[in-house]
Design a protein around this motif. Structure first.
Motif, mmCIF file in Angstrom:
data_model
loop_
_atom_site.group_PDB
_atom_site.id
_atom_site.type_symbol
_atom_site.label_atom_id
_atom_site.label_comp_id
_atom_site.label_asym_id
_atom_site.label_seq_id
_atom_site.Cartn_x
_atom_site.Cartn_y
_atom_site.Cartn_z
ATOM 1 N N PRO A 37 0.816 -1.224 0.000
ATOM 2 C CA PRO A 37 0.000 0.000 0.000
ATOM 3 C C PRO A 37 0.845 1.269 0.000
ATOM 4 N N ARG A 38 0.350 2.247 -0.760
ATOM 5 C CA ARG A 38 0.975 3.573 -0.798
ATOM 6 C C ARG A 38 -0.118 4.612 -0.649
ATOM 7 N N VAL A 39 0.220 5.707 0.014
ATOM 8 C CA VAL A 39 -0.738 6.781 0.261
ATOM 9 C C VAL A 39 -0.172 8.086 -0.264
ATOM 10 N N LEU A 40 -0.990 8.823 -1.000
ATOM 11 C CA LEU A 40 -0.657 10.173 -1.433
ATOM 12 C C LEU A 40 -1.538 11.122 -0.623
ATOM 13 N N ILE A 41 -0.924 12.017 0.114
ATOM 14 C CA ILE A 41 -1.689 12.999 0.882
ATOM 15 C C ILE A 41 -1.727 14.283 0.072
ATOM 16 N N ASN A 42 -2.932 14.704 -0.213
ATOM 17 C CA ASN A 42 -3.194 15.841 -1.086
ATOM 18 C C ASN A 42 -3.909 16.876 -0.229
ATOM 19 N N GLY A 43 -3.151 17.779 0.402
ATOM 20 C CA GLY A 43 -3.753 18.713 1.342
ATOM 21 C C GLY A 43 -3.754 20.131 0.840
ATOM 22 N N ASP A 44 -4.797 20.844 1.170
ATOM 23 C CA ASP A 44 -4.887 22.261 0.828
ATOM 24 C C ASP A 44 -3.813 23.014 1.603
ATOM 25 N N GLU A 45 -3.243 24.043 0.980
ATOM 26 C CA GLU A 45 -2.156 24.761 1.654
ATOM 27 C C GLU A 45 -2.652 25.546 2.862
ATOM 28 N N SER A 46 -3.953 25.793 2.968
ATOM 29 C CA SER A 46 -4.474 26.496 4.142
ATOM 30 C C SER A 46 -5.064 25.535 5.181
ATOM 31 N N ALA A 47 -4.917 24.221 4.962
ATOM 32 C CA ALA A 47 -5.367 23.250 5.967
ATOM 33 C C ALA A 47 -4.459 23.341 7.185
ATOM 34 N N LEU A 48 -5.018 23.082 8.346
ATOM 35 C CA LEU A 48 -4.214 23.134 9.561
ATOM 36 C C LEU A 48 -3.231 21.959 9.596
ATOM 37 N N PHE A 49 -2.051 22.227 10.096
ATOM 38 C CA PHE A 49 -1.023 21.200 10.177
ATOM 39 C C PHE A 49 -1.480 20.033 11.046
ATOM 40 N N SER A 50 -2.234 20.322 12.092
ATOM 41 C CA SER A 50 -2.683 19.254 12.988
ATOM 42 C C SER A 50 -3.607 18.277 12.262
ATOM 43 N N GLN A 51 -4.371 18.757 11.298
ATOM 44 C CA GLN A 51 -5.255 17.871 10.537
ATOM 45 C C GLN A 51 -4.442 16.932 9.650
ATOM 46 N N VAL A 52 -3.419 17.462 9.012
ATOM 47 C CA VAL A 52 -2.554 16.630 8.158
ATOM 48 C C VAL A 52 -1.755 15.662 9.022
ATOM 49 N N ARG A 53 -1.298 16.124 10.188
ATOM 50 C CA ARG A 53 -0.552 15.253 11.094
ATOM 51 C C ARG A 53 -1.419 14.083 11.543
ATOM 52 N N TYR A 54 -2.689 14.337 11.802
ATOM 53 C CA TYR A 54 -3.616 13.279 12.195
ATOM 54 C C TYR A 54 -3.709 12.214 11.095
ATOM 55 N N VAL A 55 -3.838 12.647 9.852
ATOM 56 C CA VAL A 55 -3.943 11.703 8.733
ATOM 57 C C VAL A 55 -2.665 10.877 8.615
ATOM 58 N N VAL A 56 -1.518 11.532 8.704
ATOM 59 C CA VAL A 56 -0.237 10.817 8.607
ATOM 60 C C VAL A 56 -0.102 9.826 9.754
ATOM 61 N N ASP A 57 -0.465 10.240 10.959
ATOM 62 C CA ASP A 57 -0.398 9.347 12.130
ATOM 63 C C ASP A 57 -1.250 8.099 11.936
ATOM 64 N N GLU A 58 -2.478 8.277 11.496
ATOM 65 C CA GLU A 58 -3.387 7.138 11.323
ATOM 66 C C GLU A 58 -2.909 6.205 10.206
ATOM 67 N N VAL A 59 -2.329 6.770 9.158
ATOM 68 C CA VAL A 59 -1.782 5.934 8.081
ATOM 69 C C VAL A 59 -0.636 5.090 8.616
ATOM 70 N N ARG A 60 0.240 5.696 9.414
ATOM 71 C CA ARG A 60 1.360 4.948 10.004
ATOM 72 C C ARG A 60 0.873 3.893 10.995
ATOM 73 N N LYS A 61 -0.155 4.217 11.788
ATOM 74 C CA LYS A 61 -0.704 3.249 12.743
ATOM 75 C C LYS A 61 -1.287 2.036 12.016
ATOM 76 N N ALA A 62 -1.785 2.252 10.817
ATOM 77 C CA ALA A 62 -2.340 1.138 10.038
ATOM 78 C C ALA A 62 -1.229 0.267 9.444
ATOM 79 N N GLY A 63 0.018 0.678 9.598
ATOM 80 C CA GLY A 63 1.137 -0.127 9.107
ATOM 81 C C GLY A 63 1.580 0.231 7.696
ATOM 82 N N ILE A 64 1.156 1.359 7.186
ATOM 83 C CA ILE A 64 1.551 1.797 5.841
ATOM 84 C C ILE A 64 2.716 2.758 5.990
ATOM 85 N N THR A 65 3.834 2.424 5.346
ATOM 86 C CA THR A 65 5.040 3.239 5.495
ATOM 87 C C THR A 65 5.343 4.099 4.271
#
Length: 144
Positions: free
Chosen positions: A103-131
């Protein structure tokens, strides 16, 4: 005064070859339209349309076999192009990890999105075992 009369013969009348411009223009417009449509489809994102942040070190992405997670400016999350709730996000991510061997994940975030929201997505992807996680950006122009 002598008048010459040409006798009719059975010889075929030879016409000069002409280049017809109208069919040539049609073909050129067809090729132009095909080229434009092809180039527009080259860089389609798998996620929602957002204003990506600019970066100078970006590389072309390979979206084959990857899922695109979009974080919008208002904090919503989309799986490819479908908006999903936070309750759906984690189970869907875990189910996709079970189905996809690499599995591979592409994170496509708006430049005005809060960093904490993107961090949450990255954290959950890593917790699922996707590197294999990539963050999509647009190329920053050399002249600022």
């Amino acid at each position: 005064m002598a008048i010459s009369v040409k006798a009719f013969t059975d010889e075929p009348v030879r016409k000069r070859a002409r280049i017809e411009i109208i069919p040539l223009i049609d073909v050129i417009f067809f090729l132009l339209a095909t080229f434009v449509l092809f180039t527009l489809s080259l860089n389609q994102s798998g996620g929602l349309a957002v204003l990506l942040p600019a970066a100078e070190t970006g590389r072309p992405r390979d979206a084959d076999g990857a899922v695109t997670l979009t974080v919008t400016a208002d904090g919503a999350i989309a799986w490819d192009k479908a908006l999903i709730s936070l309750d759906e996000f984690i189970p869907r991510l875990q189910a996709w990890k079970q189905v996809e061997p690499d599995p591979r994940v592409l994170i496509n975030g708006d430049e005005s999105a809060l960093f904490s929201q993107v961090r949450y997505v990255v954290d959950e992807v890593r917790k699922a075992g996707i590197t294999k996680i990539n963050i999509e950006t647009r190329i920053r122009s050399a002249a600022r």
